[in-house]
Design a protein around this motif. Structure first.
Motif, short mmCIF file in Angstrom:
data_model
loop_
_atom_site.label_atom_id
_atom_site.label_comp_id
_atom_site.label_asym_id
_atom_site.label_seq_id
_atom_site.Cartn_x
_atom_site.Cartn_y
_atom_site.Cartn_z
N VAL A 7 -9.03 47.43 49.33
CA VAL A 7 -8.39 48.71 49.02
C VAL A 7 -9.02 49.30 47.75
CG1 VAL A 7 -6.22 49.88 48.52
CG2 VAL A 7 -6.26 47.92 50.10
N ALA A 8 -9.56 50.51 47.88
CA ALA A 8 -10.29 51.15 46.77
C ALA A 8 -9.65 52.49 46.43
CB ALA A 8 -11.75 51.34 47.15
N SER A 9 -10.15 53.08 45.33
CA SER A 9 -9.61 54.36 44.84
C SER A 9 -8.11 54.21 44.57
CB SER A 9 -9.89 55.46 45.88
OG SER A 9 -9.53 56.72 45.41
N VAL A 10 -7.80 53.13 43.85
CA VAL A 10 -6.40 52.81 43.53
C VAL A 10 -6.01 53.59 42.27
CG1 VAL A 10 -4.92 50.92 42.72
CG2 VAL A 10 -6.49 50.55 44.62
N ARG A 11 -4.85 54.26 42.34
CA ARG A 11 -4.47 55.17 41.25
C ARG A 11 -3.31 54.68 40.38
NH1 ARG A 11 -8.66 57.75 42.49
NH2 ARG A 11 -8.67 59.81 43.46
N HIS A 12 -2.49 53.75 40.92
CA HIS A 12 -1.32 53.31 40.16
C HIS A 12 -0.84 51.94 40.66
CE1 HIS A 12 0.86 54.74 43.66
NE2 HIS A 12 0.27 55.92 43.50
N PRO A 13 0.00 51.25 39.85
CA PRO A 13 0.43 49.90 40.21
C PRO A 13 1.17 49.80 41.54
CG PRO A 13 0.88 50.31 37.90
CD PRO A 13 0.45 51.62 38.48
N LEU A 14 1.84 50.88 41.95
CA LEU A 14 2.56 50.83 43.23
C LEU A 14 1.58 50.68 44.41
CD1 LEU A 14 5.54 50.84 43.84
CD2 LEU A 14 5.45 53.32 44.18
N HIS A 15 0.41 51.26 44.28
CA HIS A 15 -0.63 51.07 45.31
C HIS A 15 -0.93 49.58 45.47
CE1 HIS A 15 -2.75 55.31 45.22
NE2 HIS A 15 -1.87 55.22 46.21
N VAL A 16 -0.90 48.86 44.36
CA VAL A 16 -1.24 47.42 44.40
C VAL A 16 -0.14 46.65 45.12
CG1 VAL A 16 -1.88 45.40 43.02
CG2 VAL A 16 -2.48 47.71 42.22
N ILE A 17 1.11 46.92 44.74
CA ILE A 17 2.24 46.21 45.35
C ILE A 17 2.27 46.47 46.86
CG2 ILE A 17 4.78 46.07 45.46
CD1 ILE A 17 4.78 46.79 42.46
N GLU A 18 2.13 47.73 47.23
CA GLU A 18 2.20 48.08 48.66
C GLU A 18 1.03 47.45 49.43
OE1 GLU A 18 4.74 49.38 50.21
OE2 GLU A 18 5.79 49.56 48.31
N SER A 19 -0.15 47.43 48.82
CA SER A 19 -1.31 46.81 49.49
C SER A 19 -1.05 45.32 49.69
CB SER A 19 -2.58 47.01 48.66
OG SER A 19 -2.87 48.37 48.53
N ALA A 20 -0.47 44.69 48.67
CA ALA A 20 -0.19 43.25 48.77
C ALA A 20 0.85 42.99 49.87
CB ALA A 20 0.30 42.72 47.42
N LYS A 21 1.88 43.82 49.92
CA LYS A 21 2.92 43.64 50.95
C LYS A 21 2.34 43.80 52.36
CE LYS A 21 6.80 45.94 49.87
NZ LYS A 21 7.57 46.97 49.10
N MET A 22 1.35 44.67 52.49
CA MET A 22 0.74 44.88 53.81
C MET A 22 -0.23 43.77 54.20
SD MET A 22 -0.22 48.88 53.69
CE MET A 22 1.04 50.11 53.45
N GLY A 23 -0.63 42.97 53.20
CA GLY A 23 -1.56 41.88 53.50
C GLY A 23 -3.01 42.25 53.33
N ALA A 24 -3.30 43.24 52.47
CA ALA A 24 -4.71 43.58 52.19
C ALA A 24 -5.41 42.35 51.60
CB ALA A 24 -4.76 44.74 51.21
N ASP A 25 -6.70 42.21 51.90
CA ASP A 25 -7.44 41.04 51.39
C ASP A 25 -7.77 41.19 49.92
OD1 ASP A 25 -8.05 39.54 54.00
OD2 ASP A 25 -8.67 41.60 54.45
N VAL A 26 -8.10 42.42 49.51
CA VAL A 26 -8.56 42.69 48.15
C VAL A 26 -8.05 44.06 47.70
CG1 VAL A 26 -10.60 42.76 46.64
CG2 VAL A 26 -10.79 41.68 48.88
N VAL A 27 -7.74 44.19 46.41
CA VAL A 27 -7.64 45.54 45.83
C VAL A 27 -8.63 45.58 44.67
CG1 VAL A 27 -5.25 46.17 46.38
CG2 VAL A 27 -5.74 44.93 44.29
N THR A 28 -9.29 46.71 44.51
CA THR A 28 -10.17 46.84 43.35
C THR A 28 -9.57 47.86 42.40
OG1 THR A 28 -12.44 47.12 42.59
CG2 THR A 28 -11.78 48.56 44.44
N LEU A 29 -9.45 47.45 41.13
CA LEU A 29 -8.65 48.20 40.16
C LEU A 29 -9.45 48.65 38.96
CD1 LEU A 29 -5.66 45.72 39.81
CD2 LEU A 29 -5.86 47.66 41.33
#
Ligand code: E4P
Length: 221
Positions: free
Chosen positions: A162-184
Motif C-alpha cells: 500500500v503506497a501513497s499513504v497519507r495518515h495513520p488510519l490508512h495504516v490501520i485499515e490496510s492492516a485490518k484488510m491483510g495488506a502485505d506491506v505499507v510504505t510510509l
C-alpha cells in the motif's frame, strides 16, 4: 504486515531503522529530487545500509531502455527491487525480470485490473496509490480490499504494497484488510508512535520517581 519507509533520505532511513520497525524502503524520482547530492550514489548508499528490500525506480519508457536500467539497478545489491511503471512495456519488463529472478514492484497502480495484470506478469509487489485516489474523491482503501480479494481468491503470491499513504488510519485499515506491506513517509511513522496519553503518563511516572528519589538520595538500578 511489513512496514517500509517511503523516503530517499539516508538520515531518516538510518534513524528509523534503529527503531527496529522498518522492513524495507521505497523510493521514487520525486523523493530523490528532494535530496541533495548525486541520486545514483544515494540509491547505492540506501541499498548498502538497508538489509531488507529497497525499491528503486526506472525512468525509461521503452522496453529495451527499461531493461537496461533495470539490470543496472539490480546490480546495486541483492536486496534491490526494480520499480516499474504500470504500462504495456512495463508489464513486458516485469515478465522478463521475473524470468531472470529479479524482484519487481509495479508502481502507479490505480485499478484492480492493473493489479491483476501486474500479478499475472509475475510482479513481486503491486503498489496501489491510495492517497492519490482519495485526492480525486475515490476511496483508495476500496482498491486495496479489491486487490487482496482477487489475489487471495486466485492464490497469487504477488504482495500488496500500500503506497501513497497519507495518515495513520490508512495504516490501520490496510492492516485490518491483510495488506502485505505499507510504505510510509517518516512523518506518518512519527504520528503512529505518538499518543498524548503516553506522553502524559510518562511525565507522571517520571515526576513520581523524582519524589521517591528525594526520600532515597542514593537510589540506582
Ligand atoms: C511509493 O512507492 C510511492 O511512490 C509513494 O508512496 C507515492 O506517494 P505520494 O502519492 O505521496 O507521492
Amino acid at each position: 504486515m511489513k512496514i517500509f519507509l517511503d523516503t530517499a533520505n539516508v538520515d531518516s532511513i538510518q534513524k528509523y531503522s534503529e527503531m527496529g520497525v522498518i522492513d524495507g524502503i521505497t523510493t521514487n524520482p520525486t523523493l530523490l529530487s528532494k535530496e541533495t547530492g548525486n541520486p545514483i550514489k544515494t540509491m547505492k548508499k540506501i541499498v548498502e545500509i538497508v538489509r531488507g528490500p529497497v525499491s528503486l525506480e526506472i525512468v525509461a519508457t521503452t522496453f529495451d531502455r527499461m531493461m537496461e536500467e533495470s539490470l543496472k539497478l539490480a546490480e546495486y545489491g541483492e536486496n534491490v527491487v526494480v520499480k516499474v511503471p504500470m504500462t504495456v512495456d512495463g508489464l513486458k519488463v516485469v515478465k522478463a525480470l521475473t524470468n531472470k529472478g529479479i524482484k519487481t514492484n509495479v508502481t502507479l497502480i490505480f485499478s484492480a485490473n492493473q493489479a491483476l495484470l501486474a500479478a499475472k506478469a509475475g510482479a513481486t509487489y503491486v503498489s496501489p496509490f491510495i492517497g492519490r485516489l482519495d485526492d480525486i474523491g475515490s476511496e483508495g482503501l476500496n482498491l486495496v480490499s479489491e486487490i487482496i480479494q482477487i489475489f487471495v481468491g486466485y492464490e497469487y503470491t504477488t504482495q500488496v504494497l500500500v503506497a501513497s499513504v497519507r495518515h495513520p488510519l490508512h495504516v490501520i485499515e490496510s492492516a485490518k484488510m491483510g495488506a502485505d506491506v505499507v510504505t510510509l513517509p517518516p512523518e506518518i511513522l512519527d504520528k503512529m508512535i505518538k499518543h498524548p496519553l503516553s506522553d502524559k503518563g510518562l511525565d507522571l511516572f517520571l515526576s513520581d520517581w523524582k519524589k521517591i528519589e528525594k526520600d532515597n538520595p542514593n537510589l540506582s538500578f
